[in-house]
Design a protein around this motif. Structure first.
Motif, PDB file in Angstrom:
ATOM      1  N   MET A  10      -1.833   3.037   5.654  1.00 14.56           N
ATOM      2  CA  MET A  10      -1.161   3.333   4.387  1.00 14.56           C
ATOM      3  C   MET A  10       0.333   3.547   4.594  1.00 14.56           C
ATOM      4  SD  MET A  10      -4.012   5.898   2.753  1.00 14.56           S
ATOM      5  CE  MET A  10      -2.885   6.515   1.530  1.00 14.56           C
ATOM      6  N   GLY A  38      -2.471  -1.483  -1.124  1.00  9.16           N
ATOM      7  CA  GLY A  38      -3.583  -0.546  -1.046  1.00  9.16           C
ATOM      8  C   GLY A  38      -4.922  -1.234  -1.247  1.00  9.16           C
ATOM      9  N   GLY A  48     -11.531   2.815   1.371  1.00  6.49           N
ATOM     10  CA  GLY A  48     -10.241   3.476   1.465  1.00  6.49           C
ATOM     11  C   GLY A  48     -10.426   4.970   1.650  1.00  6.49           C
ATOM     12  N   THR A 283       2.918   6.359  -0.826  1.00  5.95           N
ATOM     13  CA  THR A 283       1.531   6.660  -0.480  1.00  5.95           C
ATOM     14  C   THR A 283       0.679   6.855  -1.725  1.00  5.95           C
ATOM     15  OG1 THR A 283       2.308   7.739   1.547  1.00  5.95           O
ATOM     16  CG2 THR A 283       0.061   8.185   0.873  1.00  5.95           C
ATOM     17  N   VAL A 286      -0.168   3.341  -2.972  1.00  8.75           N
ATOM     18  CA  VAL A 286      -1.089   2.684  -2.040  1.00  8.75           C
ATOM     19  C   VAL A 286      -2.483   3.275  -2.197  1.00  8.75           C
ATOM     20  CG1 VAL A 286      -1.625   2.337   0.402  1.00  8.75           C
ATOM     21  CG2 VAL A 286       0.723   2.078  -0.396  1.00  8.75           C
ATOM     22  N   GLU A 290      -6.093   1.488  -3.331  1.00  3.63           N
ATOM     23  CA  GLU A 290      -7.348   1.554  -2.587  1.00  3.63           C
ATOM     24  C   GLU A 290      -8.541   1.881  -3.479  1.00  3.63           C
ATOM     25  OE1 GLU A 290      -7.017   4.210   0.646  1.00  3.63           O
ATOM     26  OE2 GLU A 290      -5.625   2.972   1.775  1.00  3.63           O
TER      27      GLU A 290
END
Length: 541
Positions: A10, A38, A48, A283, A286, A290
């Motif tokens: 990530m 992601g 994820g 983050t 991302v 996921e």
């Protein structure tokens, strides 16, 4: 071990997204690229990182909202407070009512309470997503300040509506009186907690610093922990941790004007916060990417229910997304007409914004990871054990709204904002040049006083002081020749003392102008950074 690998992937994706945004032939907003990366990570690792809403809110939101509140221009925030509150409170309520009925009408199987809960969680705009879009699109400063102020304050009203809609879905009961009182407590106690914790931490640190001295890194760490303290205290009081983090940031922006922090601390703090803000922003998106594969699978094949048709899902999601934009446009138009009528009644100057201003405000309502984290808190089951109705469908619709709002803003804003004019922002009492001039004059005054006090001391003092004075007078367009000296090292050391004296006078003047709000926050930070860098240089010589 695999979870650690996913987290590292990530972070690499966040770095890669910055370069991809520059390499791609089509200008895409950074959050969309991060969401796509992601989704790729989720496909490569076949799963994820599980999104725990409580952990997400605690780890990501306090620092990001704190730094946004810290750096938002306070002059613009207070000048347009009426417009910001209209969007942060009135627009949220309007959106919850309008989008809730729209959802229930389009999807009769979705109970009205669940429809209102979904409408409430997609109503607030996301400050992180808004910042990501406005960083790439040149937006008039006044409009940008309004959009950012709205996104910082509308979370409380949206989350309160969400909480009571979920309670109504679980119990079948709703009390407007109780909801109103709860909203007041959540908002006011959250703001009070943020202010109180920030003041207490700053004052306590100041006392310890004066008594025991300072250790490198400690002030920065205290600054990083402040938003978490404000958030946790507010949550313990059943108040809004989000508003507490924002209030803590705004409070910190005022407390730093006391000048208690050292130049080195300010420099390190700014670098660390810039890095942390970029990392956490990336983050978040991302992490959102996921979740998308599982969200789509869960919506197409809900547990214990008949599968949905993809075209049917896409049509409802698009209708909701467009409906949110239209509701936002309607509210902006209505509130604008009321504002113009009020200004006309008061006999104030009228500026009738063009249609493009309203369009820009409407498509700037970007949703982000905050919406996704909120909708994931929907209960899994009802009190009687039955599955919570339309939970997977609500999560899918919320995710679609996020992606659609990002796409719409990135595609429409450049065209809408091109050549757009807004009412001129009232000028601060001091411009940047005025502030520089005042700071330089203060430095010269301090040096002249030192020259009188040091009269009769060693010749090298006089040479050093005269040299520094010439440098500052040259800044005021007085050119002087350089002065030779015999003892270079001694002269340099003495000159450094006078340079630091002058820089302290400059800093005090800039801080005083900022405290009186005679100069904007951006200008004050810019000047202070330049002064701090110069002081750090002279202290290292």
């Amino acid at each position: 071990m695999e979870t650690v690998e996913v987290v590292l992937a990530m972070l690499v994706a966040v770095i890669a997204s910055a370069y991809l945004a520059r390499l791609l032939p089509v200008a895409l907003p950074l959050p969309l690229i991060q969401i796509a990366l992601g989704a790729v990570i989720s496909g490569v690792f076949r799963h994820g990182v599980a999104l725990d809403p409580d952990i997400f809110f605690l780890l990501f939101l306090p620092p990001l909202l704190f730094v946004d509140g810290w750096r938002i221009p306070k002059i613009g925030l207070f000048r347009d407070k009426a417009t910001i509150l209209e969007l942060a409170l009135g627009l949220v309520m309007f959106t919850v009512a309008g989008a809730g009925w729209l959802l229930h009408w389009m999807i009769p199987a979705m109970p009205l309470a669940v429809a209102f809960a979904l409408a409430a969680i997609v109503a607030p705009t996301d400050p992180v997503a808004v910042s990501s879009i406005t960083a790439r699109v040149p937006m008039p400063p006044r409009l940008q300040h309004i959009i950012e102020g709205e996104s910082l304050l509308n979370d409380a009203s949206g989350l309160v509506c969400f909480r009571f809609a979920v309670a109504a879905a679980m119990t079948g009961q709703f009390s407007p009186t109780r909801a109103s009182l709860t909203f007041l407590w959540i908002a006011l106690a959250g703001v009070a907690a943020g202010v109180a914790i920030t003041v207490a931490i700053t004052r306590t640190h100041g006392i310890l610093q004066r008594r025991f001295g300072e250790t490198d890194g400690v002030p920065v760490l205290i600054n990083l922990l402040t938003p978490f303290g404000a958030y946790l205290v507010a949550e313990r009081l059943n108040a809004s941790g989000i508003l507490a983090a924002v209030a803590a940031g705004v409070t910190m922006s005022y407390l730093e004007l006391s000048g208690a922090a050292t130049p080195g601390t300010r420099i390190r703090r700014n670098v660390i916060w810039d890095t942390l803000q970029f990392t956490l922003n990336g983050t978040m998106f991302v992490l959102l990417g996921e979740q998308l594969p599982d969200i789509v699978r869960g919506a197409l094949h809900p547990a214990g229910g008949a599968p949905f048709d993809l075209a049917w899902l896409a049509g409802r999601a698009l209708a909701l997304s467009v409906g949110l934009v239209l509701l936002r446009f309607a509210w902006v138009w209505i509130s604008l007409q009321l504002t113009l009528l009020n200004r006309k009644r008061l006999g104030r100057q009228l500026f009738k914004p063009r249609l493009r201003v309203m369009l820009a405000t409407s498509v700037s309502g970007v949703r982000g990871a905050l919406t996704m984290a909120g909708v994931m808190t929907l209960p899994l089951s009802l009190p009687n054990g039955d599955p919570f109705p339309a939970r997977q469908l609500a999560i899918f619709l919320a995710a679609t709204v996020i992606v659609f709002s990002l796409l719409l803003a990135s595609a429409a804003l450049p065209a809408v904002l091109r050549g757009l004019t807004m009412p001129d922002e009232p000028e601060a009492t001091c411009s940047e040049d005025d502030a520089r001039h005042a700071a330089t004059q203060a430095a010269i005054t301090a040096l002249e006083q030192a020259q009188k006090a040091d009269a009769g001391t060693a010749d090298q003092h006089g040479q050093a002081l005269a040299h520094v004075l010439r440098l500052y007078r040259h800044r005021l367009a007085t050119a002087d020749a350089a002065v030779g000296h015999s003892d270079a090292q001694a002269l340099q050391r003495t000159e450094r003392q006078y340079r630091l004296l002058a820089l302290n006078a400059e800093r005090d003047t800039v801080l005083r102008l900022a405290r009186r709000m005679d100069v904007s926050d951006e200008t004050a930070r810019k000047l202070l950074r330049q002064i701090d860098l110069l002081e750090a240089r002279y202290q290292q010589d």
